[in-house]
Design a protein around this motif. Structure first.
Motif, PDB file in Angstrom:
ATOM      1  N   ARG A 123      37.320  37.239  32.173  1.00  0.00           N
ATOM      2  CA  ARG A 123      37.351  38.090  33.162  1.00  0.00           C
ATOM      3  C   ARG A 123      36.954  38.913  33.148  1.00  0.00           C
ATOM      4  N   CYS A 124      36.409  40.367  34.232  1.00  0.00           N
ATOM      5  CA  CYS A 124      36.202  41.165  34.124  1.00  0.00           C
ATOM      6  C   CYS A 124      35.990  41.715  36.072  1.00  0.00           C
ATOM      7  N   ASP A 125      35.992  42.951  35.844  1.00  0.00           N
ATOM      8  CA  ASP A 125      35.875  43.888  36.692  1.00  0.00           C
ATOM      9  C   ASP A 125      34.177  44.509  37.066  1.00  0.00           C
ATOM     10  N   PRO A 126      33.296  44.005  38.315  1.00  0.00           N
ATOM     11  CA  PRO A 126      32.404  44.616  38.366  1.00  0.00           C
ATOM     12  C   PRO A 126      32.005  46.026  38.295  1.00  0.00           C
ATOM     13  N   ARG A 127      33.105  46.136  39.092  1.00  0.00           N
ATOM     14  CA  ARG A 127      33.842  48.251  39.264  1.00  0.00           C
ATOM     15  C   ARG A 127      33.378  49.094  38.377  1.00  0.00           C
ATOM     16  N   GLN A 128      33.631  48.442  36.971  1.00  0.00           N
ATOM     17  CA  GLN A 128      34.138  48.676  35.891  1.00  0.00           C
ATOM     18  C   GLN A 128      32.566  48.902  35.471  1.00  0.00           C
ATOM     19  N   GLY A 129      32.417  50.164  34.745  1.00  0.00           N
ATOM     20  CA  GLY A 129      30.687  49.387  33.649  1.00  0.00           C
ATOM     21  C   GLY A 129      30.737  49.108  31.961  1.00  0.00           C
ATOM     22  N   ASP A 130      31.906  49.002  31.063  1.00  0.00           N
ATOM     23  CA  ASP A 130      31.859  49.326  30.404  1.00  0.00           C
ATOM     24  C   ASP A 130      33.492  47.659  29.463  1.00  0.00           C
ATOM     25  N   ASN A 131      33.317  46.549  30.833  1.00  0.00           N
ATOM     26  CA  ASN A 131      34.129  45.769  29.955  1.00  0.00           C
ATOM     27  C   ASN A 131      33.966  44.883  29.595  1.00  0.00           C
ATOM     28  N   CYS A 132      32.070  44.563  29.992  1.00  0.00           N
ATOM     29  CA  CYS A 132      32.358  43.218  28.872  1.00  0.00           C
ATOM     30  C   CYS A 132      31.139  43.831  27.813  1.00  0.00           C
ATOM     31  N   PRO A 133      31.194  42.787  26.468  1.00  0.00           N
ATOM     32  CA  PRO A 133      30.227  43.280  25.678  1.00  0.00           C
ATOM     33  C   PRO A 133      28.488  43.539  26.052  1.00  0.00           C
ATOM     34  N   ASP A 134      28.176  44.423  25.177  1.00  0.00           N
ATOM     35  CA  ASP A 134      26.917  44.783  25.485  1.00  0.00           C
ATOM     36  C   ASP A 134      26.001  43.845  25.722  1.00  0.00           C
ATOM     37  N   SER A 135      26.235  41.855  24.783  1.00  0.00           N
ATOM     38  CA  SER A 135      25.118  40.942  25.823  1.00  0.00           C
ATOM     39  C   SER A 135      25.428  40.609  26.418  1.00  0.00           C
ATOM     40  N   HIS A 136      26.683  40.934  27.449  1.00  0.00           N
ATOM     41  CA  HIS A 136      26.754  40.161  28.596  1.00  0.00           C
ATOM     42  C   HIS A 136      26.603  41.490  29.654  1.00  0.00           C
ATOM     43  N   PHE A 137      27.119  41.284  30.962  1.00  0.00           N
ATOM     44  CA  PHE A 137      26.513  41.071  32.780  1.00  0.00           C
ATOM     45  C   PHE A 137      27.904  41.579  32.937  1.00  0.00           C
ATOM     46  N   CYS A 138      28.638  41.826  34.014  1.00  0.00           N
ATOM     47  CA  CYS A 138      30.042  41.414  34.500  1.00  0.00           C
ATOM     48  C   CYS A 138      29.178  40.710  36.021  1.00  0.00           C
ATOM     49  N   CYS A 139      29.455  39.751  36.237  1.00  0.00           N
ATOM     50  CA  CYS A 139      28.651  38.742  37.351  1.00  0.00           C
ATOM     51  C   CYS A 139      29.673  38.592  38.325  1.00  0.00           C
ATOM     52  N   SER A 140      30.322  39.244  38.983  1.00  0.00           N
ATOM     53  CA  SER A 140      30.766  39.094  40.569  1.00  0.00           C
ATOM     54  C   SER A 140      31.413  37.247  40.507  1.00  0.00           C
ATOM     55  N   ASP A 141      32.065  36.752  40.734  1.00  0.00           N
ATOM     56  CA  ASP A 141      32.640  35.118  41.339  1.00  0.00           C
ATOM     57  C   ASP A 141      32.719  35.287  42.456  1.00  0.00           C
ATOM     58  N   ASP A 142      32.307  36.101  43.301  1.00  0.00           N
ATOM     59  CA  ASP A 142      33.104  35.642  44.644  1.00  0.00           C
ATOM     60  C   ASP A 142      31.298  35.862  46.153  1.00  0.00           C
ATOM     61  N   PRO A 143      31.607  34.574  46.765  1.00  0.00           N
ATOM     62  CA  PRO A 143      31.056  35.293  47.363  1.00  0.00           C
ATOM     63  C   PRO A 143      31.967  35.048  49.075  1.00  0.00           C
ATOM     64  N   SER A 144      32.102  35.678  49.516  1.00  0.00           N
ATOM     65  CA  SER A 144      32.964  36.017  50.350  1.00  0.00           C
ATOM     66  C   SER A 144      31.705  37.030  51.082  1.00  0.00           C
ATOM     67  N   THR A 145      32.154  37.066  52.557  1.00  0.00           N
ATOM     68  CA  THR A 145      30.922  38.019  53.410  1.00  0.00           C
ATOM     69  C   THR A 145      32.071  38.120  54.310  1.00  0.00           C
ATOM     70  N   ALA A 146      31.842  39.048  55.890  1.00  0.00           N
ATOM     71  CA  ALA A 146      32.825  39.939  55.986  1.00  0.00           C
ATOM     72  C   ALA A 146      33.123  38.966  57.277  1.00  0.00           C
ATOM     73  N   ASP A 147      32.489  38.469  57.504  1.00  0.00           N
ATOM     74  CA  ASP A 147      32.320  37.113  59.312  1.00  0.00           C
ATOM     75  C   ASP A 147      32.804  35.341  58.440  1.00  0.00           C
ATOM     76  N   GLY A 148      32.692  35.273  57.586  1.00  0.00           N
ATOM     77  CA  GLY A 148      33.199  34.100  56.647  1.00  0.00           C
ATOM     78  C   GLY A 148      31.770  33.118  56.681  1.00  0.00           C
ATOM     79  N   GLU A 149      30.750  33.575  57.169  1.00  0.00           N
ATOM     80  CA  GLU A 149      29.952  33.185  56.970  1.00  0.00           C
ATOM     81  C   GLU A 149      29.459  32.302  55.656  1.00  0.00           C
ATOM     82  N   LEU A 150      28.147  31.317  55.596  1.00  0.00           N
ATOM     83  CA  LEU A 150      27.805  31.283  53.876  1.00  0.00           C
ATOM     84  C   LEU A 150      26.812  32.797  53.242  1.00  0.00           C
ATOM     85  N   PRO A 151      27.075  32.931  52.729  1.00  0.00           N
ATOM     86  CA  PRO A 151      25.788  34.636  51.482  1.00  0.00           C
ATOM     87  C   PRO A 151      24.671  34.291  52.242  1.00  0.00           C
ATOM     88  N   ASN A 152      24.360  35.538  52.500  1.00  0.00           N
ATOM     89  CA  ASN A 152      22.408  35.567  52.143  1.00  0.00           C
ATOM     90  C   ASN A 152      21.956  36.261  50.866  1.00  0.00           C
TER      91      ASN A 152
END
Length: 251
Positions: A38-67
Motif C-alpha cells: 500500500r501507498c499514498d499517491p499524494r506522497q512522492g516518496d513512499n514506494c521503492p525507486d523501481s515502483h510507482f504509487c498507482c491509485s486503486d480507486d475508480p470512484s467518480t463524483a456521481d457514481g458513474e463508471l470512470p472515464n
C-alpha cells in the motif's frame, strides 16, 4: 480457510502495511514483486525507486463508471482519484509499471501503465466495459475492523453514504482517523470540486461515493484455476461479515 488459488501480488499486500514505512530509509536492495504494498499517491516518496504509487480507486463524483483515456464508455465520468487525478487520492499500491503488459494499463501520462482501477462490487458488464473482456476486478486490500459499521444490528463496510447518518453505529465524520482504509479523509477533493461549499449538492453527491477497501481494486487477467483472494465464491468473508458470525460460502 483462505483460497488455495490466489494471486501472488494480493498475498503480498497482506504483509505490506508493516513494510511501507521502511522503504524510503532502507539501504538494502530488495527485489520487490510487481505490486508490492500500500501507498499514498499524494506522497512522492513512499514506494521503492523501481515502483510507482498507482491509485486503486475508480470512484467518480456521481457514481458513474470512470472515464479513462481510450475507454469511451457512454455516460462515464471523470475519476476523482485515478488516471489524470492519480495524485489526488490517499489509496494506492506500489507497482512496477514496467511489468504491466503494454495496452492493458492506463494510458494517461499521469499514471502511465498503472493497472486499471476498478470496483469489485460492479456488475459483470461494468467490469468488462472498464477492464476489458475476459478480465476481472480483484480487490487490492482487505478491510480492517475499523472499517466496519453497524446498521440495524448488522455489521457491514462503511461508505461515504454513511457520513452524517444517525442510524449507523458508530457514526462517521470521515476524518483522518475515522477508519482504516477510507479514501480521501475529510473529503478534501470533494470540497475542492464543490468550490469550497460543503452545502453544495456537488459536495453531497461526491462524499456519498467515497469508499473503503471493499470497493477498490485492479483489473486482472486470471489464469485457469485462479480466483481473486477476496471472492466470496471461494469462501472469503471480510472482517465485517465475520463480525456477524457468517460461515464461509458453501457451508
Amino acid at each position: 480457510m483462505r483460497p488455495q488459488h490466489v494471486l501472488r501480488f494480493l498475498l503480498v499486500n497482506g504483509l505490506a502495511v508493516g513494510l511501507g514505512s521502511t522503504v524510503a530509509t532502507s539501504c538494502i536492495k530488495v527485489n520487490y514483486p510487481t505490486v508490492a504494498f500500500r501507498c499514498d499517491p499524494r506522497q512522492g516518496d513512499n514506494c521503492p525507486d523501481s515502483h510507482f504509487c498507482c491509485s486503486d480507486d475508480p470512484s467518480t463524483a456521481d457514481g458513474e463508471l470512470p472515464n479513462y483515456l481510450g475507454k469511451n464508455i457512454p455516460g462515464s465520468s471523470t475519476p476523482l482519484y485515478a488516471d489524470t487525478a492519480n495524485r489526488q487520492g490517499t489509496s494506492g499500491m506500489c507497482v512496477r509499471t514496467d511489468d504491466i503488459p503494454m495496452g492493458t494499463g492506463l494510458l494517461d501520462i499521469a499514471a502511465l501503465n498503472c493497472p486499471i482501477p476498478c470496483n469489485p462490487k460492479w456488475v459483470a458488464g461494468d467490469v468488462s466495459a472498464v477492464c476489458g473482456m475476459g478480465r476481472v476486478c480483484c480487490q487490492t486490500v482487505e478491510l480492517a475492523d475499523k472499517d466496519c459499521v453497524q446498521e440495524g444490528g448488522v455489521w457491514r463496510a462503511v461508505s461515504g453514504a454513511d457520513i452524517g447518518q444517525t442510524d449507523v453505529v458508530p457514526t462517521t465524520n470521515w476524518n483522518n482517523v475515522a477508519h482504516a482504509t477510507h479514501q480521501d479523509p475529510n473529503g478534501t477533493v470533494c470540497l475542492a470540486l464543490a468550490g469550497g461549499d460543503p452545502k453544495s449538492p456537488v459536495f453531497t453527491s461526491c462524499i456519498q461515493h467515497l469508499t473503503v477497501a471493499d470497493q477498490r481494486g485492479f483489473c486482472m487477467a486470471l489464469q485457469a484455476g485462479q480466483a481473486c483472494p477476496t471472492d466470496p465464491a471461494v469462501g472469503y468473508r471480510n472482517i465485517c461479515e465475520a463480525k456477524n458470525g457468517l460461515p464461509p460460502a458453501g457451508m
